[in-house]
Design a protein around this motif. Structure first.
Motif, PDB file in Angstrom:
ATOM      1  N   LEU A   1      -1.077 -11.125  -8.712  1.00 39.73           N
ATOM      2  CA  LEU A   1      -1.950 -11.517  -9.820  1.00 39.73           C
ATOM      3  C   LEU A   1      -2.714 -10.311 -10.359  1.00 39.73           C
ATOM      4  O   LEU A   1      -2.771  -9.266  -9.707  1.00 39.73           O
ATOM      5  CB  LEU A   1      -2.918 -12.611  -9.357  1.00 39.73           C
ATOM      6  CG  LEU A   1      -2.270 -13.972  -9.082  1.00 39.73           C
ATOM      7  CD1 LEU A   1      -3.237 -14.892  -8.356  1.00 39.73           C
ATOM      8  CD2 LEU A   1      -1.792 -14.603 -10.369  1.00 39.73           C
ATOM      9  N   PRO A   2      -3.323 -10.434 -11.534  1.00 40.27           N
ATOM     10  CA  PRO A   2      -4.054  -9.316 -12.130  1.00 40.27           C
ATOM     11  C   PRO A   2      -5.093  -8.724 -11.184  1.00 40.27           C
ATOM     12  O   PRO A   2      -5.837  -9.456 -10.535  1.00 40.27           O
ATOM     13  CB  PRO A   2      -4.743  -9.941 -13.347  1.00 40.27           C
ATOM     14  CG  PRO A   2      -3.889 -11.113 -13.700  1.00 40.27           C
ATOM     15  CD  PRO A   2      -3.359 -11.627 -12.389  1.00 40.27           C
TER      16      PRO A   2
ATOM     17  N   ARG B   1      -1.915 -12.802  -3.961  1.00 42.04           N
ATOM     18  CA  ARG B   1      -3.036 -12.120  -4.614  1.00 42.04           C
ATOM     19  C   ARG B   1      -2.580 -10.810  -5.234  1.00 42.04           C
ATOM     20  O   ARG B   1      -2.987 -10.444  -6.326  1.00 42.04           O
ATOM     21  CB  ARG B   1      -4.161 -11.874  -3.596  1.00 42.04           C
ATOM     22  CG  ARG B   1      -5.327 -11.066  -4.151  1.00 42.04           C
ATOM     23  CD  ARG B   1      -5.966 -11.788  -5.329  1.00 42.04           C
ATOM     24  NE  ARG B   1      -6.961 -10.983  -5.985  1.00 42.04           N
ATOM     25  CZ  ARG B   1      -6.769 -10.301  -7.114  1.00 42.04           C
ATOM     26  NH1 ARG B   1      -5.587 -10.313  -7.729  1.00 42.04           N
ATOM     27  NH2 ARG B   1      -7.735  -9.608  -7.657  1.00 42.04           N
ATOM     28  N   GLN B   2      -1.713 -10.093  -4.555  1.00 42.96           N
ATOM     29  CA  GLN B   2      -1.226  -8.818  -5.062  1.00 42.96           C
ATOM     30  C   GLN B   2      -0.371  -8.991  -6.314  1.00 42.96           C
ATOM     31  O   GLN B   2      -0.253  -8.068  -7.108  1.00 42.96           O
ATOM     32  CB  GLN B   2      -0.461  -8.079  -3.979  1.00 42.96           C
ATOM     33  CG  GLN B   2      -1.377  -7.583  -2.877  1.00 42.96           C
ATOM     34  CD  GLN B   2      -0.646  -6.962  -1.719  1.00 42.96           C
ATOM     35  OE1 GLN B   2       0.541  -7.174  -1.529  1.00 42.96           O
ATOM     36  NE2 GLN B   2      -1.363  -6.180  -0.923  1.00 42.96           N
TER      37      GLN B   2
ATOM     38  N   LEU C   1      -8.133 -16.833  -4.631  1.00 40.86           N
ATOM     39  CA  LEU C   1      -7.507 -16.166  -3.491  1.00 40.86           C
ATOM     40  C   LEU C   1      -8.433 -15.123  -2.882  1.00 40.86           C
ATOM     41  O   LEU C   1      -8.507 -15.004  -1.655  1.00 40.86           O
ATOM     42  CB  LEU C   1      -6.177 -15.543  -3.907  1.00 40.86           C
ATOM     43  CG  LEU C   1      -5.060 -16.538  -4.178  1.00 40.86           C
ATOM     44  CD1 LEU C   1      -3.839 -15.834  -4.723  1.00 40.86           C
ATOM     45  CD2 LEU C   1      -4.709 -17.338  -2.933  1.00 40.86           C
ATOM     46  N   ASP C   2      -9.149 -14.371  -3.711  1.00 42.88           N
ATOM     47  CA  ASP C   2     -10.107 -13.398  -3.183  1.00 42.88           C
ATOM     48  C   ASP C   2     -11.122 -14.083  -2.276  1.00 42.88           C
ATOM     49  O   ASP C   2     -11.461 -13.566  -1.213  1.00 42.88           O
ATOM     50  CB  ASP C   2     -10.848 -12.691  -4.319  1.00 42.88           C
ATOM     51  CG  ASP C   2     -10.022 -11.640  -5.021  1.00 42.88           C
ATOM     52  OD1 ASP C   2      -9.011 -11.165  -4.455  1.00 42.88           O
ATOM     53  OD2 ASP C   2     -10.395 -11.278  -6.160  1.00 42.88           O
TER      54      ASP C   2
ATOM     55  N   GLY D   1      -4.573  -7.207  -8.439  1.00 44.42           N
ATOM     56  CA  GLY D   1      -4.259  -7.393  -7.033  1.00 44.42           C
ATOM     57  C   GLY D   1      -3.477  -6.274  -6.384  1.00 44.42           C
ATOM     58  O   GLY D   1      -3.095  -6.381  -5.225  1.00 44.42           O
TER      59      GLY D   1
ATOM     60  N   PRO E   1      -5.043 -16.736 -14.794  1.00 38.57           N
ATOM     61  CA  PRO E   1      -4.684 -15.860 -13.672  1.00 38.57           C
ATOM     62  C   PRO E   1      -5.885 -15.142 -13.056  1.00 38.57           C
ATOM     63  O   PRO E   1      -5.921 -14.947 -11.838  1.00 38.57           O
ATOM     64  CB  PRO E   1      -3.706 -14.854 -14.287  1.00 38.57           C
ATOM     65  CG  PRO E   1      -3.175 -15.523 -15.499  1.00 38.57           C
ATOM     66  CD  PRO E   1      -4.277 -16.419 -16.001  1.00 38.57           C
ATOM     67  N   ASP E   2      -6.859 -14.770 -13.872  1.00 38.73           N
ATOM     68  CA  ASP E   2      -8.046 -14.104 -13.331  1.00 38.73           C
ATOM     69  C   ASP E   2      -8.852 -15.053 -12.443  1.00 38.73           C
ATOM     70  O   ASP E   2      -9.369 -14.649 -11.397  1.00 38.73           O
ATOM     71  CB  ASP E   2      -8.926 -13.567 -14.455  1.00 38.73           C
ATOM     72  CG  ASP E   2      -8.285 -12.392 -15.182  1.00 38.73           C
ATOM     73  OD1 ASP E   2      -7.592 -11.588 -14.529  1.00 38.73           O
ATOM     74  OD2 ASP E   2      -8.472 -12.295 -16.404  1.00 38.73           O
TER      75      ASP E   2
ATOM     76  N   ALA F   1      -1.575 -19.693  -5.467  1.00 40.51           N
ATOM     77  CA  ALA F   1      -2.970 -19.712  -5.912  1.00 40.51           C
ATOM     78  C   ALA F   1      -3.390 -21.111  -6.366  1.00 40.51           C
ATOM     79  O   ALA F   1      -4.516 -21.542  -6.097  1.00 40.51           O
ATOM     80  CB  ALA F   1      -3.182 -18.699  -7.029  1.00 40.51           C
TER      81      ALA F   1
ATOM     82  N   SER G   1      -7.043 -15.537  -9.241  1.00 42.57           N
ATOM     83  CA  SER G   1      -7.265 -14.357  -8.401  1.00 42.57           C
ATOM     84  C   SER G   1      -8.565 -14.504  -7.631  1.00 42.57           C
ATOM     85  O   SER G   1      -8.640 -14.165  -6.441  1.00 42.57           O
ATOM     86  CB  SER G   1      -7.322 -13.094  -9.265  1.00 42.57           C
ATOM     87  OG  SER G   1      -6.083 -12.836  -9.861  1.00 42.57           O
ATOM     88  N   SER G   2      -9.594 -15.011  -8.295  1.00 43.79           N
ATOM     89  CA  SER G   2     -10.889 -15.177  -7.631  1.00 43.79           C
ATOM     90  C   SER G   2     -10.819 -16.229  -6.525  1.00 43.79           C
ATOM     91  O   SER G   2     -11.502 -16.102  -5.509  1.00 43.79           O
ATOM     92  CB  SER G   2     -11.988 -15.514  -8.637  1.00 43.79           C
ATOM     93  OG  SER G   2     -11.874 -16.836  -9.114  1.00 43.79           O
TER      94      SER G   2
END
Length: 85
Positions: free
Chosen positions: A76-77, A73-74, A45-46, A79, A38-39, A3, A42-43
């Motif tokens: 992370l929170p 991604r999976q 990678l999303d 995911g 981490p959030d 990430a 995640s965004s």
């Protein structure tokens, strides 16, 4: 780590960075401070995972298998893979 590499790739992409900033509501000066969140990661990678061409471009640049961003991604929170059955 994937990430963070994705964030670095995104920051270096003059075409996609403004799109990400607009979609996420993140200001350019926030990127460095949010890199450990981490959030936020995640965004990142999303965002990249929204388009196969972006996944391919990132993975080619980073020397990763095309499946690695989704696996990261999976991890992370939020995911966890969704099963609709």
């Amino acid at each position: 780590m994937i990430a963070l590499r994705a964030l670095g790739w995104l920051v270096g992409n003059d075409d996609l960075l403004p799109v990400f900033l607009g979609a996420s509501g993140t200001a350019p000066d926030e990127l460095r401070n949010r890199a450990s969140d981490p959030d936020f990661l995640s965004s990142v990678l999303d965002f990249i995972l929204m388009d196969d061409a972006w996944v391919v471009a990132f993975c080619d640049a980073a020397g990763l298998a095309y499946t690695e961003p989704m696996a990261a991604r999976q991890a992370l929170p939020g995911g966890a893979e969704t099963h609709w059955t």
